[in-house]
Design a protein around this motif. Structure first.
Motif, mmCIF file in Angstrom:
data_model
loop_
_atom_site.group_PDB
_atom_site.id
_atom_site.type_symbol
_atom_site.label_atom_id
_atom_site.label_comp_id
_atom_site.label_asym_id
_atom_site.label_seq_id
_atom_site.Cartn_x
_atom_site.Cartn_y
_atom_site.Cartn_z
ATOM 1 N N GLU A 1 1.876 -2.088 -7.899
ATOM 2 C CA GLU A 1 1.843 -0.978 -8.859
ATOM 3 C C GLU A 1 2.766 -1.295 -10.026
ATOM 4 O O GLU A 1 3.905 -1.712 -9.837
ATOM 5 N N ILE B 1 -5.658 5.201 -5.437
ATOM 6 C CA ILE B 1 -6.251 4.565 -4.257
ATOM 7 C C ILE B 1 -6.464 5.632 -3.186
ATOM 8 O O ILE B 1 -5.566 6.433 -2.909
ATOM 9 N N LYS C 1 -2.551 0.476 -10.509
ATOM 10 C CA LYS C 1 -2.453 -0.151 -9.198
ATOM 11 C C LYS C 1 -3.459 -1.290 -9.115
ATOM 12 O O LYS C 1 -4.661 -1.079 -9.318
ATOM 13 N N VAL D 1 -8.694 -6.233 1.442
ATOM 14 C CA VAL D 1 -7.590 -6.003 0.514
ATOM 15 C C VAL D 1 -6.362 -6.696 1.095
ATOM 16 O O VAL D 1 -5.877 -6.337 2.165
ATOM 17 N N LEU E 1 -5.298 -4.138 -6.920
ATOM 18 C CA LEU E 1 -5.672 -4.543 -5.572
ATOM 19 C C LEU E 1 -6.129 -5.995 -5.611
ATOM 20 O O LEU E 1 -7.025 -6.360 -6.405
ATOM 21 N N LEU F 1 0.824 -1.213 0.000
ATOM 22 C CA LEU F 1 0.000 0.000 0.000
ATOM 23 C C LEU F 1 0.858 1.263 0.000
ATOM 24 O O LEU F 1 0.615 2.184 -0.789
ATOM 25 N N ILE G 1 -1.363 -5.052 -2.645
ATOM 26 C CA ILE G 1 -1.465 -4.064 -3.728
ATOM 27 C C ILE G 1 -0.140 -4.032 -4.485
ATOM 28 O O ILE G 1 0.932 -4.032 -3.875
#
Length: 564
Positions: free
Chosen positions: A345, A368, A350, A340, A352, A258, A343
């Motif tokens: 990227e 996000i 991105k 979640v 999830l 995250l 995550i």
């Protein structure tokens, strides 16, 4: 001089303070390494920009910091910068205690740390009662509510609401083309309103002769506050009472990947001038639902993710389900009972990875937004011996902490993260500082969510009434039978009353619909006065108005509904 978080690399936005290599009062030379920061990718050494003495360390080890934030303050003079001259630095005691660096203020009746909706109101109330008060604020007056919360979001929600006019105006013979969105102009409008209200607060404080200091306040004893001003000067304030109103900050959950995905909290979301193409909102409480209601009408693809079985956990179930349908109508994809897990990227997108009920689901978005609640700012409070409770400073009904001369109000108490609760607490604390005997009552707090339609509640939900084993009955009235709602072209929603059968006392009122936040005040007053449904029924309500909905729901709760 401020020592700030350096930007090491084009993509760096934040870091964590891992180690301080110096202490407050310690001498340093230019380019000495004084601290170490850690990012996702590397360790960064922070160097002293000049020779001097460290006056204060603002960010502690373990704290997350943003690029440009102040880490510490340094006392320096012109002579320190001339490294060719062999001039001895003054001792730490000379710098920290010398008249040129520290001043002692005269005594106050109260020193308020934090100029948000609780802090500035407390300062005003103390001044109105004849007290001498100083207000210390490190950023802008108005706190999160005015600058990065209530007012900015309501401005954007108004803009989102205006995008829908063309969808029903044709029913009244008025035609509009589908709207075009100038989001940057809307954000400029938001800033104009913030500045206008800031000026209003400043005017009130000046009018009531409240001393305002821009700086960081730190409690050093039960009756003393050290203020580090933006220019590095230190002022020591003595006061009979101290009111802590330092607020809260966004809580970022510990989800793998995250932080690397650079999520927004409400502060970041409200500083953007361009709309994202798509966004995942983690958390479907009041903040998450409001942002979903902002972005979706502007054409943003929105996915709203909630770990609980329903959005708006803790709200009346009928209200939550009604809003869920409304958000879906606006195009919001809602995932409840969803966690979640990770995550990632890649290439500006991105992903999830979500555990959704009994299977896994992948969501790909551009941005996000984290809306999983807020946490109290408690840094440096343990050192002075304040007891904590439920993630906040422990206070009694008078807002007194474990140290009798120190009060705490607002989000820092961990009670209710609502601006109007902070204001009410501010009034109670202020009057207690001035010798009155006031108590805070948390049973009469209205809760408003400014989605479209709006939601407002006070008192018990059905679930809470069941938990208390109360013998109750509900009455519900839908706005699609209300003349004013129909003439407004907005007849969605209802009023729901929870009534105690034995005494007919009103236990709870829940409203979903246009202007719900304005209508709830009658309900708050009714519960405060322990009104019965008969008393509401005997109160003549003007016609045609939305307020007739409460009258009808009260009647319906007794089986005497007229227009139901």
């Amino acid at each position: 001089m401020d020592i700030i978080v350096p930007k090491a690399g084009l993509t760096m936005t934040e870091a964590t303070v891992t180690t301080w290599l110096v202490a407050e009062g310690e001498k340093v030379k230019k380019n000495d390494t004084i601290a170490e920061l850690m990012t996702e990718k590397m360790t960064i050494e922070v160097e002293a920009p000049e020779s001097g003495v460290i006056v204060s360390i603002i960010k502690q080890e373990g704290e997350e910091v943003l690029v440009g934030e102040t880490l510490a303050t340094l006392h320096t003079t012109h002579s320190y910068r001339d490294e060719k001259e062999n001039i001895a630095l003054p001792s730490a005691n000379e710098v920290l205690k010398s008249p040129s660096n520290e001043t002692a203020s005269p005594g106050y009746d109260a020193a308020v740390i934090g100029g948000g909706p609780g802090g500035y109101l407390a300062a005003l109330r103390i001044a109105q009662l004849g007290g001498k008060v100083v207000l210390i604020e490190r950023n802008e007056l108005g706190g999160v509510c005015l600058n990065a919360g209530c007012i900015p979001t309501k401005t954007l929600l108004k803009g989102a609401e205006l995008t829908k006019i063309h969808t029903f105006s044709s029913e009244f013979g008025v035609y509009y083309p589908p709207p075009t969105i100038d989001f940057a102009k809307l954000m400029k409008k938001k800033e104009t309103l913030i500045q206008q209200l800031q000026k209003g607060i400043s005017h009130l404080l000046k009018k009531d002769k409240v001393t305002v200091i821009n700086g960081v306040g730190e409690i050093v004893s039960p009756n003393k506050v050290k203020v580090t001003k933006s220019n590095g000067e230190i002022e020591t304030i003595t006061s009979k009472n101290i009111i802590l109103a330092t607020g809260s900050e966004a809580h970022i959950p510990n989800i793998p990947g995250l932080k690397n995905a650079k999520p927004w909290a409400s502060k970041e979301a409200l500083s953007m001038t361009e709309l994202p193409e798509s966004i995942a909102i983690i958390g479907a409480g009041a903040i998450g639902c409001e942002f979903a209601g902002i972005y979706a009408p502007f054409g943003v693809k929105v996915v709203l993710i909630e770990s609980e079985n329903e959005i708006l956990p803790g709200a009346d179930l009928d209200v939550a389900q009604f809003l869920k349908k409304s958000l879906k109508k606006d195009g919001v994809e809602i995932l409840t009972s969803s966690q979640v897990k990770e995550i990632k990227e890649e290439n500006g997108e991105k992903t999830l990875y979500i555990e959704h009920k009994d299977h896994y689901k992948e969501i790909v978005v551009k941005e996000i937004l984290v809306a999983t609640g807020r946490k109290a700012r408690l840094e440096k409070l343990k050192a002075i011996g304040l007891e904590e409770e439920n993630g906040g400073v422990m206070v009694d009904e008078s807002l007194r902490t474990s140290i009798p001369s120190i009060f705490a109000i607002g989000d820092i108490t961990g009670k209710e993260n609502l601006a109007h609760v902070a204001s009410a607490q501010g009034m109670v604390a202020a009057e207690n500082c001035m010798g009155y005997q006031k108590r805070m009552n948390y049973e009469l707090i209205p809760r408003c969510i400014y989605t479209s339609p709006e939601i407002a509640s006070v008192g018990l939900t059905e679930k809470e009434a069941n938990t208390k084993n109360l013998d109750y009955q509900i009455g519900k009235y839908y706005f699609n039978g209300n003349g004013r709602a129909l003439t407004n072209g907005k007849a969605e929603g209802f009023v729901k009353v929870v009534r105690d059968k034995k005494y007919n006392q009103i236990l709870g009122i829940h409203i979903v619909g246009t202007n719900a936040s304005e209508l709830i005040s009658e309900g708050v007053l009714a519960i405060n006065l322990e009104a019965t449904t008969e008393e509401i029924a005997a109160t003549i309500h003007p016609h045609p108005t939305l307020s007739e909905g409460l009258l009808e729901a009260a009647l319906a709760s007794m089986g005497k509904g007229i227009h139901v």
